[in-house]
Enzyme design. Structure first.
Site, PDB file in Angstrom:
ATOM      1  N   CYS A  28      32.082 -19.767  -7.200  1.00 49.63           N
ATOM      2  CA  CYS A  28      31.354 -21.031  -6.980  1.00 49.63           C
ATOM      3  C   CYS A  28      29.900 -20.859  -7.412  1.00 49.63           C
ATOM      4  O   CYS A  28      29.322 -21.722  -8.076  1.00 49.63           O
ATOM      5  CB  CYS A  28      31.386 -21.422  -5.503  1.00 49.63           C
ATOM      6  SG  CYS A  28      33.026 -21.649  -4.802  1.00 49.63           S
ATOM      7  N   ASP A  41      -4.798  -0.569  -1.132  1.00 54.85           N
ATOM      8  CA  ASP A  41      -5.134  -1.585  -0.131  1.00 54.85           C
ATOM      9  C   ASP A  41      -4.689  -2.977  -0.542  1.00 54.85           C
ATOM     10  O   ASP A  41      -4.785  -3.913   0.227  1.00 54.85           O
ATOM     11  CB  ASP A  41      -6.631  -1.558   0.206  1.00 54.85           C
ATOM     12  CG  ASP A  41      -7.508  -1.958  -0.981  1.00 54.85           C
ATOM     13  OD1 ASP A  41      -6.971  -2.482  -1.974  1.00 54.85           O
ATOM     14  OD2 ASP A  41      -8.726  -1.750  -0.903  1.00 54.85           O
ATOM     15  N   CYS A  81      33.009 -19.004  -2.596  1.00 54.90           N
ATOM     16  CA  CYS A  81      33.223 -17.672  -3.172  1.00 54.90           C
ATOM     17  C   CYS A  81      32.195 -17.401  -4.264  1.00 54.90           C
ATOM     18  O   CYS A  81      31.400 -18.281  -4.617  1.00 54.90           O
ATOM     19  CB  CYS A  81      34.630 -17.533  -3.739  1.00 54.90           C
ATOM     20  SG  CYS A  81      34.935 -18.596  -5.176  1.00 54.90           S
ATOM     21  N   ASP A 131      -4.148   5.755  -2.994  1.00 58.84           N
ATOM     22  CA  ASP A 131      -5.584   5.523  -3.069  1.00 58.84           C
ATOM     23  C   ASP A 131      -6.187   6.160  -1.820  1.00 58.84           C
ATOM     24  O   ASP A 131      -5.522   6.253  -0.785  1.00 58.84           O
ATOM     25  CB  ASP A 131      -5.854   4.012  -3.092  1.00 58.84           C
ATOM     26  CG  ASP A 131      -7.333   3.711  -3.049  1.00 58.84           C
ATOM     27  OD1 ASP A 131      -8.073   4.263  -3.869  1.00 58.84           O
ATOM     28  OD2 ASP A 131      -7.749   2.930  -2.169  1.00 58.84           O
ATOM     29  N   ASP A 158      -6.927  -2.715  -5.634  1.00 57.28           N
ATOM     30  CA  ASP A 158      -6.004  -1.878  -6.407  1.00 57.28           C
ATOM     31  C   ASP A 158      -4.899  -2.687  -7.089  1.00 57.28           C
ATOM     32  O   ASP A 158      -3.882  -2.118  -7.492  1.00 57.28           O
ATOM     33  CB  ASP A 158      -5.360  -0.826  -5.489  1.00 57.28           C
ATOM     34  CG  ASP A 158      -6.396   0.093  -4.871  1.00 57.28           C
ATOM     35  OD1 ASP A 158      -7.317   0.498  -5.591  1.00 57.28           O
ATOM     36  OD2 ASP A 158      -6.297   0.396  -3.671  1.00 57.28           O
TER      37      ASP A 158
END
Length: 741
Positions: free
Chosen positions: A21, A629, A18, A428, A633
Site C-alpha cells: 500500500c 556545541d 501492508c 570540540d 561548530d
C-alpha cells in the site's frame, strides 16, 4: 534566475494495510504536480514529501493519495481546530473498533462454517448448519463484508496497474468461495472450500488487529511528549492574573508559574527564582536552578519558588513542539538498509502470482483439482510481504522514540544507521569537553609595565566588553567582582583565531594569543616561562599589550566530570578519540591529558574545523563523528559523517547536527552510538526472519515437502503463519524498549 527553495511536509495517511500500500501511494505522490521526492512509511502511516511550494498544493497531494484508494490528513481533510495527529488518532481508533467488530463476527461465522464443513468429524452439529446453502451464506458474509477491504484495495491496485498483499488474499479466498458457490448452486459432486476462505480472512483480520495494537506502542514516545504539554497558563494582562488555554498565549505575555505547576511555554524569567525539573525534555534528573534572565522551557516542572516570565516562543515554535516534530519526522524517514526490502517488495507480488499459477498447474496435472486449489491458496496467503515492510520502520520508530525519552534527538533514520559504524569521534574542547564557564585564575604583570594587576584586568575587560568570545564573560565577571572601572573602547575589532584590538586611553591595545603578539611585533619573552608553565596546567593564557607587553591573564575551564569515563567507554569500543581546539599545543595537551585523550588537533581556527574533519575522513577512510556545541561548530557538524550537537537550553542545532543531545552529560555520546547499534541489530534480526519466513514457507506452501514427508500446508495455517510473522517483527522491535542506555 534563482531557483525556488523546496519545502518538506509530513502528513498522516489512513487506510494502509501492508508495505505494498505504501509503495502504491508513494508512486502516485511522485507523479503529483510539484512533488520532487517522497517516501511513505507503512509503520508510522505517514508520508514525507519534498515539494516546490509554487507548483504543489495540498489538493494535489490529497488527490494523489485518494486516487490510490487512501486518505491524506491535511488541507481540506483536516477538520477545524484539530491537529493532524488528533485526526489520525481518531481515525485509527474507529478503524480498530471496526476491525475488532469484524474479527469477532467473522470468527463466530467461520467457526460455524468450519464445523458444518466436516460433519464426519463433528456429529453434534445440527443439520441446518451442514446445509451447503447456509454455509455459502455465512461464509459469504465473511468473504464480502468482513473481507471487503481486500476487494477495495485490489480494485484500486488494478486502476493503478499494480498488485498488493490484498490482491493475493482477494484472489485466493475468492477462488475458494467462488468454486464452492458454483458447486452448491449447480448441485455438483465436488468438495467445497467455504471454510478455507472464511478461516483465512478471519485469521488475517485478527493478525491485522493484533499488529495494529502492537504498532500503537511504537509511537509511545510521541504520545508521552505530547502528554507533557501544559493545558493552561496564568497570564498577567492589564495588571490582572487569569488562567487561559495554552493556545491563547501570545509572545510577550507575562506568565506566573507557582510551585508544582508546569511551565506553559518557552520564555525568559523576569522576576523570582526557582529550581526546575527539565528531565522530561533533557533526560537530566537533577533540577536546574533558575534566576532572572535565565530561559525556561515549556512543559518542564517548577519544583520550588514562584516566578514571572515573558513568553518568547509559543505554539509550534516551542522547544517541545520542535522536539515532537523532529522525532515524528525521524520516525517516518527511511533508512538506507530499507532499500533492499523495498526493491524486493516491489517485485514480490507479481512473482508470487506467477508461483501460485505454477503451483495450481503442477498440482492439477499431477494430483487433483482439490490439492491444486488449496495449495494455490496457501501460496497466495503465505507470501505476505508485510513482515518485510515492517522490519526496518518499526525498529526505527522505537529506537528514535527511546532516544527522545533519554534526551537524545536523532534527525533521521539514515543518521541512526550510520552512527553505529562510527570509528573516530572528534570533540570540540570549549563547552563540549569542558563546562564552558571559564574563570580567571592568574593575572601577571610584565616587568616592563607600569600598570597594576587590576589595571591589566581593567584593560582586558574593557576590550572584551564588545567581544562574543567564550572567555570574555570570565574576564568581565572578574572585573565586576574586583569592582574595576571599565574604559570606553573605540575602533574595536575581533580577529578570528587571534584575539581583539581597540583604542583606549590614547593607545591601540591588543589582547589575545601569541600569534596576535607576533603579528604586531610585541615581544613576550619577559613572561615566556610563566606562559608555558600555565599552559602545561591546561590553562588558556592571553596576552595584553600595545607597543610593549603589559601582562598576561590565565583562564581555566573545568573539564566535565564524566569526560574521562566517556573517553574510556569509547576506547573500550575500539573507537579513536580526538580533541580539536584553538588553544596552542601545550594548553591543548594539558586538557587532553586530564580527559585521557591521546589525539589532539591544536591551534585550529573556527573555520578550519570542518577542513580538519574532512582530512580525518579522507586520510583514515573511517566513519567520523564530530561533537560540538552545535552553534559555532555548525560547519564541522555538517562535514562529519555524524554530527552530534551538545544542546543547552533552547539553542539546539537541529539543522546542522544528525544527533542532538539535550543535556550536558557527555556519556550520552556513548549512549547515542549504543542506541544506533542496538537498533541496527534489531533491524537485521527482523530482516533475517522476514526474508527467512518467505524463502522457507513459500516452497512449503507449493508442496516442496510432499515428495519426502507427504506434508502440505493448509491455507488456514498459512494465514496464521503470515499474521504471526508480522506480529513477531513488531514484537522484536518493541524489545528495544528494554535496552539500557
Amino acid at each position: 534566475m534563482m531557483a525556488t527553495p523546496t519545502e518538506k511536509k509530513s502528513f498522516p495517511i489512513i487506510g494502509m494495510h501492508c508495505a505494498s500500500c505504501a509503495k502504491l501511494i508513494e508512486r502516485n505522490l511522485r507523479k503529483a504536480k510539484g512533488v520532487i521526492d517522497c517516501s511513505v512509511n507503512y509503520a508510522s502511516e505517514e508520508a514525507s514529501v519534498e515539494y516546490d511550494p509554487i507548483e504543489a498544493s495540498d489538493k494535489n497531494l490529497i488527490d494523489a493519495v485518494t486516487s490510490a484508494g487512501y486518505k491524506a490528513v491535511l488541507g481540506e481533510n483536516l477538520e477545524k481546530d484539530k491537529q493532524a495527529s488528533d485526526v489520525k488518532q481518531e481515525a485509527k481508533k474507529k478503524e480498530l473498533e471496526s476491525l475488532k467488530k469484524k474479527v469477532i463476527i467473522s470468527a463466530i461465522f467461520s467457526t460455524i462454517v468450519f464445523l458444518g464443513s466436516f460433519p464426519e468429524w463433528f456429529s453434534f452439529v445440527p443439520e441446518i448448519i451442514k446445509d451447503p446453502l447456509h454455509l455459502m451464506i455465512l461464509s459469504g458474509i465473511v468473504q464480502f463484508w468482513a473481507g471487503w477491504s481486500f476487494y477495495q484495495a485490489t480494485l484500486s491496485g488494478l486502476k493503478n496497474r499494480t498488485a498488493s498483499m490484498d490482491t493475493l488474499i482477494a484472489i485466493g479466498t475468492s477462488a475458494a468461495w467462488g468454486f464452492s458457490a458454483i458447486v452448491t448452486l449447480l448441485n455438483l459432486k465436488f468438495a467445497m472450500y467455504f471454510d478455507t476462505g472464511a478461516v483465512v480472512i478471519t485469521l488475517i483480520l485478527l493478525g491485522r488487529y493484533l499488529e495494529s495494537k502492537a504498532k500503537e506502542h511504537t509511537s509511545d514516545a510521541i504520545k508521552k511528549l505530547l502528554g507533557l504539554q501544559a493545558k493552561t497558563a496564568r497570564v498577567i494582562r492589564n495588571g490582572k492574573e487569569m488562567d487561559i488555554p495554552i493556545e491563547e498565549v501570545k509572545i510577550g505575555d507575562e506568565i506566573r508559574v507557582r510551585p508544582g505547576e508546569k511551565v506553559p511555554v518557552d520564555g525568559i524569567i523576569e522576576e523570582g527564582t526557582s529550581s526546575i525539573d527539565e528531565s522530561m525534555v533533557t533526560g537530566e534528573s537533577i533540577p536546574v536552578e533558575k534566576i532572572k534572565g535565565d530561559t525556561v522551557i515549556g512543559s518542564t516542572l517548577n519544583k520550588s519558588g514562584s516566578f514571572i516570565f515573558k513568553a518568547t516562543k509559543v505554539g509550534s515554535d516551542t522547544m517541545l513542539s520542535q522536539i515532537v516534530k523532529m522525532v515524528s519526522t525521524a520516525q517516518s524517514s527511511r533508512a538506507p538498509i530499507q532499500r533492499l526490502a523495498d526493491v524486493i517488495s516491489s517485485y514480490f507480488v507479481p512473482i508470487v502470482l506467477m508461483l501460485a499459477v505454477l503451483t495450481f498447474v503442477v498440482w492439477f496435472d499431477t494430483g487433483s483439482f482439490a490439492s491444486a486449489l488449496t495449495n494455490m491458496i496457501a501460496v497466495l496467503v503465505i507470501a505476505c510481504p508485510c513482515a518485510l515492510g515492517l522490519a526496518t520502520p518499526t525498529a526505527i520508530m522505537v529506537g528514535v522514540g527511546i532516544g527522545a525519552e533519554k534526551g537524545i534527538l536523532i534527525k533521521d533514520a539514515e543518521s541512526l544507521e550510520i552512527a553505529h559504524k562510527v570509528q573516530v569521534v572528534v570533540f570540540d574542547k570549549t563547552g563540549t569537553l569542558t563546562e564552558g564557564k571559564p574563570k580567571v585564575t592568574d593575572i601577571i604583570k610584565s616587568s616592563t609595565s607600569d600598570l597594576t594587576q587590576m589595571g591589566i584586568l581593567g584593560l582586558a575587560a574593557s576590550l572584551e566588553k564588545g567581544s562574543e568570545h567564550p572567555l570574555a564573560e570570565a574576564i568581565i565577571a572578574r572585573a565586576q567582582e574586583e569592582k574595576v572601572e571599565l574604559t570606553k573602547v573605540e575602533g574595536f575589532k575581533a580577529i578570528a583565531g587571534h584575539g581583539i584590538e581597540g583604542n583606549l586611553i590614547g593607545n591601540k591595545f591588543y589582547f589575545g594569543n601569541r600569534r596576535l603578539m607576533d603579528k604586531n611585533d610585541i615581544s613576550y619573552k619577559d613572561l615566556d616561562n610563566e606562559v608555558v608553565a600555565l599552559e602545561k596546567e591546561g590553562k588558556t593564557v592571553m596576552l595584553v599589550g600595545s607597543n610593549k607587553l603589559e601582562g598576561i591573564i590565565a583562564v581555566a575551564d573545568t573539564l566535565k566530570e564524566d569526560a574521562k569515563d566517556m573517553v574510556n567507554s569509547l576506547e573500550k569500543k575500539k573507537i579513536e578519540v580526538w580533541m580539536v581546539t584553538g588553544d596552542n599545543e601545550v594548553t591543548a595537551q594539558g586538557i587532553a591529558q586530564k580527559a585521557g585523550i591521546k589525539n589532539v588537533l591544536a591551534g585550529v581556527l573556527p573555520e578550519q574545523k570542518a577542513e580538519k574533519i574532512g582530512q580525518l575522513k579522507s586520510i583514515n577512510k573511517k566513519v567520523v563523528a564530530f561533537v560540538g556545541d552545535g552553534v559555532n561548530d555548525a560547519p564541522a557538524l555538517a562535514a562529519a559523517d555524524v554530527g552530534i550537537a551538545m544542546g543547552t537550553g533552547t539553542d539546539v542545532a537541529i539543522e546542522s547536527a544528525a544527533v542532538t543531545l539535550l543535556n550536558k552529560d557527555l556519556i550520552n555520546v556513548v549512549s547515542a552510538l549504543d542506541l544506533s547499534k542496538s537498533t541496527m541489530n534489531t533491524i537485521r534480526q527482523n530482516l533475517f526472519w522476514a526474508f527467512g519466513y518467505n524463502v522457507i514457507l513459500i516452497p512449503v506452501a507449493m508442496g516442496a515437502l510432499y515428495p519426502f514427508f507427504h506434508l502440505l500446508l493448509n491455507p488456514a495455517l498459512a494465514a496464521f503463519a503470515m499474521a504471526a510473522s508480522s506480529i513477531s517483527v513488531v514484537g522484536n522491535s518493541l524489545r528495544l524498549k528494554k535496552i539500557r542506555l
